[in-house]
Design a protein around this motif. Structure first.
Motif, PDB file in Angstrom:
ATOM      1  N   ARG A  49      -1.842 -13.901  -0.312  1.00 49.54           N
ATOM      2  CA  ARG A  49      -0.579 -13.437  -0.410  1.00 49.54           C
ATOM      3  C   ARG A  49       0.551 -14.891  -0.333  1.00 49.54           C
ATOM      4  NH1 ARG A  49       2.093  -8.753  -1.371  1.00 49.54           N
ATOM      5  NH2 ARG A  49       0.258  -7.889  -0.550  1.00 49.54           N
ATOM      6  N   VAL A  50       0.122 -15.786   0.110  1.00 50.24           N
ATOM      7  CA  VAL A  50       0.878 -17.233   0.277  1.00 50.24           C
ATOM      8  C   VAL A  50       0.314 -17.838  -1.496  1.00 50.24           C
ATOM      9  CG1 VAL A  50       0.809 -19.435   0.872  1.00 50.24           C
ATOM     10  CG2 VAL A  50       0.349 -17.556   2.442  1.00 50.24           C
ATOM     11  N   ARG A  51       1.587 -17.821  -1.962  1.00 48.31           N
ATOM     12  CA  ARG A  51       1.787 -18.447  -3.466  1.00 48.31           C
ATOM     13  C   ARG A  51       2.136 -20.032  -3.523  1.00 48.31           C
ATOM     14  NH1 ARG A  51       1.921 -13.524  -6.112  1.00 48.31           N
ATOM     15  NH2 ARG A  51       0.414 -12.117  -4.796  1.00 48.31           N
ATOM     16  N   SER A  52       2.694 -20.321  -2.440  1.00 49.19           N
ATOM     17  CA  SER A  52       3.421 -21.692  -2.532  1.00 49.19           C
ATOM     18  C   SER A  52       3.688 -22.331  -1.137  1.00 49.19           C
ATOM     19  CB  SER A  52       4.537 -21.905  -3.521  1.00 49.19           C
ATOM     20  OG  SER A  52       5.733 -20.752  -3.090  1.00 49.19           O
ATOM     21  N   ILE A  53       3.657 -23.585  -0.984  1.00 54.10           N
ATOM     22  CA  ILE A  53       3.779 -24.117   0.202  1.00 54.10           C
ATOM     23  C   ILE A  53       4.663 -25.577   0.113  1.00 54.10           C
ATOM     24  CG2 ILE A  53       2.982 -25.306   2.324  1.00 54.10           C
ATOM     25  CD1 ILE A  53       0.503 -23.680   1.797  1.00 54.10           C
ATOM     26  N   ASN A  54       5.795 -25.611   0.622  1.00 56.62           N
ATOM     27  CA  ASN A  54       6.428 -26.885   0.764  1.00 56.62           C
ATOM     28  C   ASN A  54       6.146 -27.814   2.243  1.00 56.62           C
ATOM     29  OD1 ASN A  54       8.674 -24.966   1.671  1.00 56.62           O
ATOM     30  ND2 ASN A  54       9.469 -27.131   2.446  1.00 56.62           N
ATOM     31  N   ALA A  55       6.323 -29.042   1.979  1.00 57.44           N
ATOM     32  CA  ALA A  55       6.097 -29.836   3.412  1.00 57.44           C
ATOM     33  C   ALA A  55       7.026 -31.236   3.230  1.00 57.44           C
ATOM     34  CB  ALA A  55       4.556 -29.967   3.642  1.00 57.44           C
ATOM     35  N   SER A  56       7.179 -31.773   4.059  1.00 52.62           N
ATOM     36  CA  SER A  56       7.764 -33.142   4.189  1.00 52.62           C
ATOM     37  C   SER A  56       6.576 -34.219   4.423  1.00 52.62           C
ATOM     38  CB  SER A  56       8.813 -33.266   5.418  1.00 52.62           C
ATOM     39  OG  SER A  56      10.049 -32.808   4.859  1.00 52.62           O
ATOM     40  N   GLY A  57       6.406 -34.906   3.581  1.00 55.45           N
ATOM     41  CA  GLY A  57       5.604 -35.923   4.004  1.00 55.45           C
ATOM     42  C   GLY A  57       5.969 -37.114   4.906  1.00 55.45           C
ATOM     43  N   HIS A  58       7.489 -36.885   4.812  1.00 57.57           N
ATOM     44  CA  HIS A  58       8.123 -38.052   5.843  1.00 57.57           C
ATOM     45  C   HIS A  58       8.411 -37.468   7.148  1.00 57.57           C
ATOM     46  CE1 HIS A  58      12.063 -36.411   3.558  1.00 57.57           C
ATOM     47  NE2 HIS A  58      11.926 -35.792   4.755  1.00 57.57           N
ATOM     48  N   LYS A  59       7.807 -36.251   7.653  1.00 55.88           N
ATOM     49  CA  LYS A  59       8.040 -36.022   8.873  1.00 55.88           C
ATOM     50  C   LYS A  59       6.433 -36.005   9.499  1.00 55.88           C
ATOM     51  CE  LYS A  59      11.983 -32.834   7.923  1.00 55.88           C
ATOM     52  NZ  LYS A  59      12.469 -31.444   7.749  1.00 55.88           N
ATOM     53  N   THR A  60       5.813 -34.945   9.729  1.00 56.45           N
ATOM     54  CA  THR A  60       4.523 -35.165  10.614  1.00 56.45           C
ATOM     55  C   THR A  60       3.267 -35.883   9.435  1.00 56.45           C
ATOM     56  OG1 THR A  60       4.256 -32.842  10.050  1.00 56.45           O
ATOM     57  CG2 THR A  60       5.051 -33.649  12.268  1.00 56.45           C
ATOM     58  N   GLY A  61       3.982 -35.801   8.289  1.00 58.82           N
ATOM     59  CA  GLY A  61       2.966 -36.491   7.222  1.00 58.82           C
ATOM     60  C   GLY A  61       2.791 -38.042   7.527  1.00 58.82           C
ATOM     61  N   ALA A  93       0.899  -1.053   0.195  1.00 54.76           N
ATOM     62  CA  ALA A  93       0.016   0.081  -0.031  1.00 54.76           C
ATOM     63  C   ALA A  93       0.718   1.264  -0.076  1.00 54.76           C
ATOM     64  CB  ALA A  93      -0.946   0.172   1.346  1.00 54.76           C
ATOM     65  N   SER A  94       1.942   1.134   0.594  1.00 53.14           N
ATOM     66  CA  SER A  94       2.936   2.400   0.674  1.00 53.14           C
ATOM     67  C   SER A  94       3.881   2.604  -0.251  1.00 53.14           C
ATOM     68  CB  SER A  94       3.559   2.461   2.208  1.00 53.14           C
ATOM     69  OG  SER A  94       4.360   1.483   2.413  1.00 53.14           O
ATOM     70  N   THR A  95       4.227   1.337  -1.123  1.00 55.56           N
ATOM     71  CA  THR A  95       5.391   1.370  -1.868  1.00 55.56           C
ATOM     72  C   THR A  95       5.129   0.978  -3.054  1.00 55.56           C
ATOM     73  OG1 THR A  95       6.427  -0.882  -1.276  1.00 55.56           O
ATOM     74  CG2 THR A  95       7.184   1.067   0.054  1.00 55.56           C
ATOM     75  N   GLY A  96       4.077   0.211  -3.347  1.00 57.25           N
ATOM     76  CA  GLY A  96       3.490  -0.595  -4.397  1.00 57.25           C
ATOM     77  C   GLY A  96       4.317  -1.772  -4.813  1.00 57.25           C
ATOM     78  N   LEU A  97       5.110  -2.297  -3.899  1.00 54.18           N
ATOM     79  CA  LEU A  97       5.831  -3.559  -3.839  1.00 54.18           C
ATOM     80  C   LEU A  97       4.850  -4.690  -3.683  1.00 54.18           C
ATOM     81  CD1 LEU A  97       9.232  -2.636  -2.226  1.00 54.18           C
ATOM     82  CD2 LEU A  97       8.700  -2.857  -4.722  1.00 54.18           C
ATOM     83  N   ASP A  98       4.576  -5.700  -4.567  1.00 59.73           N
ATOM     84  CA  ASP A  98       3.744  -6.806  -4.342  1.00 59.73           C
ATOM     85  C   ASP A  98       4.407  -8.206  -4.169  1.00 59.73           C
ATOM     86  OD1 ASP A  98       1.767  -8.800  -4.280  1.00 59.73           O
ATOM     87  OD2 ASP A  98       1.159  -8.455  -6.311  1.00 59.73           O
ATOM     88  N   ILE A  99       4.895  -8.400  -2.677  1.00 63.46           N
ATOM     89  CA  ILE A  99       5.896  -9.604  -2.634  1.00 63.46           C
ATOM     90  C   ILE A  99       5.021 -10.653  -2.148  1.00 63.46           C
ATOM     91  CG2 ILE A  99       7.739 -10.121  -1.063  1.00 63.46           C
ATOM     92  CD1 ILE A  99       8.814  -7.189  -1.114  1.00 63.46           C
ATOM     93  N   PRO A 100       5.267 -12.061  -2.892  1.00 62.51           N
ATOM     94  CA  PRO A 100       4.731 -12.975  -2.232  1.00 62.51           C
ATOM     95  C   PRO A 100       5.296 -13.726  -1.287  1.00 62.51           C
ATOM     96  CG  PRO A 100       6.022 -13.522  -4.476  1.00 62.51           C
ATOM     97  CD  PRO A 100       6.003 -11.877  -4.190  1.00 62.51           C
ATOM     98  N   VAL A 101       4.458 -14.658  -0.617  1.00 62.73           N
ATOM     99  CA  VAL A 101       4.967 -15.359   0.644  1.00 62.73           C
ATOM    100  C   VAL A 101       4.956 -16.691   0.093  1.00 62.73           C
ATOM    101  CG1 VAL A 101       4.469 -16.356   3.105  1.00 62.73           C
ATOM    102  CG2 VAL A 101       4.376 -13.852   2.291  1.00 62.73           C
TER     103      VAL A 101
END
Length: 494
Positions: free
Chosen positions: A252-264, A218-226
């Motif tokens: 704003r969240v565009r992508s997610i990674n996770a470990s199936g071999h952890k808590t999955g 809103a203040s700078t115009g920068l559209d930074i994804p998460v």
């Protein structure tokens, strides 16, 4: 008779009358049973994975999972034309995870299985870099993050991205929203928020980070994804902290990674990368490959790999469902809270993460609160003598003078085992108080761990000194304040 090998004991065979092959390729063959015993015998020197509370990775799989892994050991998951049902099972998992993480349209959400969350994280980073370049980005791209797993350092180095790692300050253990404005600019390809920090187990405030970036735009115009690194929390928060917003509910969240071999709960070698929608995954990253009589789309860093891990992931999804995951993970949180409360009762410890499901993963982290003649590395070594592998390490940049310990609670670790650990911890503390460690270990001696300042007062080897090299054998080691994981996978993610 005595010369007939049919009557020889296996351990009397002549191949054992020499060292095992190590430095050069062996010239001759040996019976498979003998080769097995050589390898099997050496591996007895490894730590017991069930009592390794340093790793986030699955260390317990049921018989059905083992059968599925064995039955599909020879299937290459990338051969989608040859193994169409394995490809279908992978596709189902992607859409199930997209639904779990509140993607706008789970049935069309793009994603892929990977060898672990580190590969998945790197794919997320590449997608962000390609999107930045498509927007006309020039100069040196950068990503902003707090304390992160080493896979992000690898991504930055391998793909020419500047890693702007925000140092810790004050009493903070993670990235805070108010840190972002001074680190982000027009070349920031994304901010990485972590759901389950490897150092402490705590969740970062993803919603707060997104809100801060909204204000920045809103203040700078920068559209930074998460991008959310949910290596450990991605299969916990949806079940045990459903009101915590961290996933695709945040635009704003565009992508997610996770470990199936952890808590999955999948076996080692399983990760997932999921994008919000097709617009978030640049088409240039997807390859259409003609292979074995068919055409297939692929966007992995690896090519040939077994399909069993994704198959077992699907088995766990349909075996447990939401109810089963909730019940199991909630039990693990109760065990973690019991362990944390027991550590506090022992005295001298302050909890950083107490096993609260709204604050972090199924782990407990703590630090010493009073001056002693020993430190947490000494305690870690004493506990290893009883078979417990628990990491002790310095915090990241900004608080590197502080040392903490962290125990990860996974499927198979029960309240009874927590009580055994507490009893062993009490005995270890009593021993250290009565017999302070005489020799300080150097950073080099423990493979990157740093003892707190303590003068070396004797050259006589102690139990702790004799075990110094064992510390560096933990699956998760920390070098210069960054955790490295064997499966990295990340912690780690691996």
């Amino acid at each position: 008779m005595s010369g007939n090998s049919n009557f020889d004991d296996l351990f009397a065979m002549h191949q054992l009358d020499r060292p095992a092959p190590a430095a050069a390729f062996p010239a001759g063959a040996m019976p498979p049973d003998l080769a097995y015993e050589i390898v099997h015998g050496e591996l007895l020197l490894d730590g017991v994975s069930r009592t390794n509370l340093a790793t986030f990775c699955t260390t317990l799989v049921d018989d059905q999972s083992k059968r599925l892994m064995l039955e599909n050991l020879d299937k290459n998951i990338v051969d989608k034309d040859e193994y169409p049902q394995t490809a279908e099972i992978e596709r189902r998992c992607v859409h199930m995870i997209a639904d779990l993480w509140h993607a706008p349209d789970p049935a069309t959400t793009p994603g892929t299985s990977t060898t672990g969350s580190s590969e998945a994280a790197i794919l997320g980073g590449l997608a962000a870099k390609f999107r930045w370049r498509a927007r006309g980005g020039s100069g040196v791209p950068n990503l902003v993050a707090g304390p992160v797993q080493v896979c992000w350092e690898k991504f930055a180095r391998y793909f020419d991205v500047e890693l702007r790692q925000v140092p810790l300050r004050g009493d903070r253990y993670d990235l805070h929203p108010d840190d972002l404005a001074q680190y982000c600019d027009e070349n920031t390809i994304m901010v990485v928020a972590t759901m389950g920090q490897t150092f402490t187990g705590l969740y970062e405030d993803v919603a707060g980070i997104c809100a801060a970036l909204d204000e920045l735009q809103a203040s700078t115009g920068l559209d930074i994804p998460v991008h959310v690194d949910a290596a450990s929390g991605g299969f916990l928060a949806p079940f045990t902290a459903p009101d915590v917003e961290w996933d695709f509910r945040l635009p704003r969240v565009r992508s997610i990674n996770a470990s199936g071999h952890k808590t999955g709960l999948a076996p080692l070698g399983c990760g997932w990368a999921i994008w919000r929608d097709t617009a978030a995954l640049p088409r240039e990253l997807i390859f259409d490959v003609d292979y074995l009589g068919g055409s297939m789309a692929t966007f992995n860093l690896n090519f040939s790999r077994p399909g069993g891990q994704a198959i077992v992931q699907y088995y766990e999804f349909i075996r447990l469902g939401r109810t089963g995951y909730d019940r199991l993970q909630s039990m693990l949180y109760r065990v973690a809270q019991h362990l944390g409360a027991g550590l506090v009762k022992l005295g001298g410890f302050e909890l950083i993460h107490d096993g609260d499901p709204a604050r972090g993963v199924t782990a407990v982290s703590w630090r010493l609160t009073e001056p002693t003649d020993f430190n947490l590395y000494d305690l870690s070594e004493r506990l290893r003598a009883r078979g417990w592998l628990i990491a002790a390490y310095p915090l990241p940049a900004g608080r590197q003078d502080e040392t903490i310990m962290r125990a990860v609670i996974r499927r198979g670790f029960t309240r009874d085992m927590a009580d055994l650990l507490l009893a062993d911890t009490e005995r270890a503390l009593e021993g250290l108080r009565k017999h302070p460690v005489a020799v300080s270990l150097t950073r080099a001696e423990v493979g990157g761990f740093t003892h707190s300042a303590r003068p070396a007062v004797a050259a006589v080897p102690t139990i702790a000194q004799a075990q110094d090299t064992a510390v560096s054998e933990l699956e998760h080691t920390v070098v210069s304040g960054v955790e490295h994981t064997v499966d990295s996978e990340p912690g780690t993610k691996g």
